[in-house]
Design an enzyme around this catalytic site. Structure first.
Site, PDB file in Angstrom:
ATOM      1  N   CYS A  17       0.817  -1.213   0.000  1.00 34.26           N
ATOM      2  CA  CYS A  17       0.000   0.000   0.000  1.00 34.26           C
ATOM      3  C   CYS A  17       0.849   1.261   0.000  1.00 34.26           C
ATOM      4  O   CYS A  17       2.036   1.235   0.323  1.00 34.26           O
ATOM      5  CB  CYS A  17      -0.921  -0.007   1.228  1.00 34.26           C
ATOM      6  SG  CYS A  17      -2.274   1.176   1.103  1.00 34.26           S
TER       7      CYS A  17
ATOM      8  N   ASP B 288      -6.360  -2.817  11.339  1.00 31.86           N
ATOM      9  CA  ASP B 288      -5.218  -1.925  11.403  1.00 31.86           C
ATOM     10  C   ASP B 288      -5.034  -1.455  12.837  1.00 31.86           C
ATOM     11  O   ASP B 288      -5.892  -1.683  13.708  1.00 31.86           O
ATOM     12  CB  ASP B 288      -5.460  -0.723  10.463  1.00 31.86           C
ATOM     13  CG  ASP B 288      -4.172  -0.060   9.997  1.00 31.86           C
ATOM     14  OD1 ASP B 288      -4.244   0.797   9.090  1.00 31.86           O
ATOM     15  OD2 ASP B 288      -3.099  -0.391  10.536  1.00 31.86           O
TER      16      ASP B 288
HETATM   17  O1  LIG Z   1      -0.711   4.840   4.488  1.00 31.70           O
HETATM   18  C1  LIG Z   1      -1.150   5.937   4.860  1.00 31.70           C
HETATM   19  O2  LIG Z   1      -0.473   6.997   4.882  1.00 31.70           O
HETATM   20  C2  LIG Z   1      -2.578   6.046   5.301  1.00 31.70           C
HETATM   21  C3  LIG Z   1      -3.069   7.287   5.702  1.00 31.70           C
HETATM   22  C4  LIG Z   1      -4.408   7.397   6.118  1.00 31.70           C
HETATM   23  C5  LIG Z   1      -5.243   6.286   6.116  1.00 31.70           C
HETATM   24  C6  LIG Z   1      -4.765   5.033   5.717  1.00 31.70           C
HETATM   25  C7  LIG Z   1      -3.430   4.911   5.308  1.00 31.70           C
HETATM   26  N1  LIG Z   1      -2.928   3.686   4.941  1.00 31.70           N
HETATM   27  C8  LIG Z   1      -3.803   2.557   4.916  1.00 31.70           C
HETATM   28  C9  LIG Z   1      -3.180   1.246   4.695  1.00 31.70           C
HETATM   29  O3  LIG Z   1      -3.857   0.330   4.215  1.00 31.70           O
HETATM   30  C10 LIG Z   1      -1.800   0.967   5.241  1.00 31.70           C
HETATM   31  O4  LIG Z   1      -1.168   0.018   4.410  1.00 31.70           O
HETATM   32  C11 LIG Z   1      -1.968   0.380   6.625  1.00 31.70           C
HETATM   33  O5  LIG Z   1      -2.476   1.393   7.474  1.00 31.70           O
HETATM   34  C12 LIG Z   1      -0.662  -0.171   7.178  1.00 31.70           C
HETATM   35  O6  LIG Z   1       0.331   0.833   7.175  1.00 31.70           O
HETATM   36  P1  LIG Z   1       1.775   0.470   7.855  1.00 31.70           P
HETATM   37  O7  LIG Z   1       1.510   0.333   9.350  1.00 31.70           O
HETATM   38  O8  LIG Z   1       2.657   1.630   7.500  1.00 31.70           O
HETATM   39  O9  LIG Z   1       2.236  -0.832   7.248  1.00 31.70           O
END
Ligand SMILES: O=C(O)c1ccccc1NCC(=O)[C@H](O)[C@H](O)COP(=O)(O)O
Length: 215
Positions: free
Chosen positions: A13, A132
Site C-alpha cells: 500500500c 489496522d
Molecule cells: O498509508 C497511509 O499513509 C494512510 C493514511 C491514512 C489512512 C490510511 C493509510 N494507509 C492505509 C493502509 O492500508 C496501510 O497500508 C496500513 O495502514 C498499514 O500501514 P503500515 O503500518 O505503514 O504498514
C-alpha cells in the site's frame, strides 16, 4: 505434515511511483494500494494514480483508499482510473461504502476484540475487513502493530492484517491471526511513499516461506 490450504494474499500500500508498482508486481504482490487522503505523505492525485496504475497488469488488484471522503471525490476517482477495490479507512458506515456499487474493503482500527466481531457484522457489504492499528489522530499508515491476540479465530469475513508489519514480525502475525491477506506500507519503504524494492521482495518471499511452514 499439513501446510496452509490457501496462500496468504499480499497488498503493498501507499504507492506513489510507477517503478514501485513494477517492483511490487514483479515480487508477486496480489494488490497495490493508492492513498487518496490528502494529509497522508503517501497521497496521490488522479494523474499520479494514473501513471502508477498503468504499471499494474491484469490479475493484480488496484485498491483506492479513502478516509471519510465526499461521495463525489470517490466517484471522480472511479470515473477516471481503473480501481478494482475501494478501501474505506475512516468512520464510514456500510450504506455509505455500498452506495458506489463497487467492491469494497472496510478498515477497522482495533482497540478491543469486540471491535473486530462487531465490524464483520456492521459491514455486510464488505468483501473483507482490514484490521489496522489504532493511534489517536492517525487514521492509518501508523507503522505500529496492534495486539494480534485480540483477533478471534473464527470470523464471518475474510481478514486482512495490517499495521506495522515487517519481514521480521510477519511469521508471528500470520501464525497468530491466520489472515486471508496481509497489507504493508511503512515496512517496505525507504521513506514515506517511496518503496524499497529489496524490502518488498523480502516481504513477499517471507510470506511465501511462512505459508510453507507446517501448521
Ligand atoms: O498509508 C497511509 O499513509 C494512510 C493514511 C491514512 C489512512 C490510511 C493509510 N494507509 C492505509 C493502509 O492500508 C496501510 O497500508 C496500513 O495502514 C498499514 O500501514 P503500515 O503500518 O505503514 O504498514
Amino acid at each position: 505434515m499439513s501446510v496452509r490450504q490457501t496462500r496468504t494474499r499480499i497488498k503493498i500500500c501507499g504507492l506513489t511511483r510507477a517503478e514501485d508498482a513494477v517492483a511490487a508486481v514483479k515480487a508477486g504482490a496480489d494488490a497495490v494500494g493508492l492513498v487518496f487522503y490528502a494529509p497522508s505523505p503517501r497521497a496521490v492525485d488522479i494523474e499520479t494514480a494514473r501513471a502508477v496504475i498503468e504499471a499494474v497488469p491484469a490479475f493484480v488488484s488496484v485498491t483506492a483508499l479513502f478516509v471519510n471522503p465526499e461521495p463525489a471525490e470517490v466517484q471522480k476517482v472511479l470515473d477516471s482510473v481503473r480501481i478494482d477495490l475501494l478501501q474505506f479507512h475512516g468512520d464510514e458506515e456500510d450504506d455509505f461504502c455500498s452506495q458506489f456499487k463497487h467492491p469494497y474493503i472496510k478498515a477497522i482500527r482495533v482497540r478491543q476484540a469486540s471491535d473486530v466481531v462487531a465490524s464483520c457484522m456492521r459491514f455486510p457489504g464488505a468483501l473483507a475487513i482490514l484490521l489496522d492499528s489504532y493511534k489517536p489522530g492517525v487514521p492509518g499508515g501508523t507503522g505500529e502493530t496492534f495486539d494480534w491476540s485480540l483477533v478471534p479465530d473464527e470470523l464471518p469475513k475474510p481478514i486482512i492484517l495490517a499495521g506495522g508489519l515487517t519481514t521480521e514480525n510477519l511469521a508471528l502475525g500470520i501464525s497468530t491471526v491466520k489472515p486471508f491477506a496481509v497489507d504493508v506500507s511503512g515496512g517496505v519503504e525507504a521513506s514515506k511513499g517511496i518503496k524499497d524494492h529489496g524490502k518488498i521482495t523480502e516481504f513477499v518471499n517471507e510470506v511465501y516461506r511462512v505459508d510453507q511452514q507446517p501448521i
